[in-house]
Structures are given as C-alpha cells and as structure tokens.
Design an enzyme around this catalytic site. Structure first.
Site, mmCIF file in Angstrom:
data_model
loop_
_atom_site.group_PDB
_atom_site.id
_atom_site.type_symbol
_atom_site.label_atom_id
_atom_site.label_comp_id
_atom_site.label_asym_id
_atom_site.label_seq_id
_atom_site.Cartn_x
_atom_site.Cartn_y
_atom_site.Cartn_z
ATOM 1 N N SER A 81 45.751 -30.219 -48.310
ATOM 2 C CA SER A 81 46.721 -29.287 -48.905
ATOM 3 C C SER A 81 46.690 -29.284 -50.430
ATOM 4 O O SER A 81 47.216 -28.368 -51.051
ATOM 5 C CB SER A 81 48.143 -29.587 -48.419
ATOM 6 N N LYS B 86 52.027 -33.682 -53.315
ATOM 7 C CA LYS B 86 52.325 -32.282 -53.626
ATOM 8 C C LYS B 86 52.536 -32.155 -55.130
ATOM 9 O O LYS B 86 52.816 -33.124 -55.828
ATOM 10 C CB LYS B 86 53.589 -31.796 -52.902
#
Length: 147
Positions: free
Chosen positions: A23, A61
């Site tokens: 991701s 993230k």
C-alpha cells in the site's frame, strides 16, 4: 550492559520493522525493512507506523492531514484545506475517478493514506486515527540498501 542498552533503545527510541503489503509502493514495498523512531509528534508528509483499527496489526501509512484540517479527494487528487497537495509519489492515473470527502480531522487525530491509493486500506476506510495509536515514524529504509 550492551544487551540492556539495545533492549532499552528498542523499547523507547527506535526499532526495525518489516513492511508487509504494497500500500506504500513505490515508496516502500512488501519485505522492505525500515527503522522507526518511537514517541513522535505526527506531521503531514511523515510515514507513520500505527495500529490498524481493523485488526490491530502494524501498518505504514503517510500522514496527509492533522487535527482540524479538511481532507478531500477530487478525481484522484488530494486537497487539504482546499489546496491541492503535492504528491509526486502517487500515480494518479491508477486512481482516476476517485472521490472522497470532504471530512474534517478531529483534534488529536491524523488522517493517513497509502501512497498506492488504488490498493490501500487507510483513513478513507477506517477514518482518522488517534495519535495514541501511532507506534512511531519511519526514519530510514534499512533494506534494500538501494532502489
């Protein structure tokens, strides 16, 4: 004594972490090893390690907004407080037609997104994240040495 120092450093200062998932590609890829600094004050642009609200696993993230800021995505482009964010690490052609928000990040929270927006489970899914859920900030990629 050396073992004690290493244990204390790992518990309170920094520790290595293996990235699981893509991701954050192309910035980080599955299998990369990063060094994380503990006890940080999150700021926009930082790569954070946090507990995923869905299953409590550790994920990496990018902070795109902090408490009080308004976040939205218009046709794949991120806007924070109405200003388009500069994100050279995001391939906008892969996420064309994506819209989200606007939402305002609550005080004491951060809004996080993966760099690979088309395959990332992030604040668009699980909402903003309390700063207390942040384990640390990525300060260095240890492996691979070159990419």
């Amino acid at each position: 004594m050396a073992v004690l120092v290493l244990v204390l450093v790992r518990l309170f200062v920094a520790e290595p972490l293996r990235v699981d998932g893509d991701s954050m590609a192309p910035t980080l890829r599955s299998g990369d090893v990063v060094l994380i600094q503990r006890h940080v004050s999150p700021a926009a642009g930082q790569l954070l390690v946090l507990h995923d609200p869905q299953d409590d696993s550790l994920v990496v993230k990018r902070v795109v907004a902090t408490g009080g800021q308004k976040v939205e995505i218009r046709d794949a482009y991120l806007y924070v407080d109405g200003v388009e964010a500069d994100e050279p690490y995001v391939d906008h052609t892969r996420i064309d037609g994506v819209y989200f928000g606007p939402v305002t990040v609550p005080a004491g929270d951060v809004f996080v997104l993966g760099d690979s927006r088309d395959g990332s489970i992030d604040s668009r899914i699980f909402g903003s994240v309390p700063v207390s859920a942040v384990s640390g900030r990525v300060i260095l990629r240890l492996w691979p040495l070159v990419r």
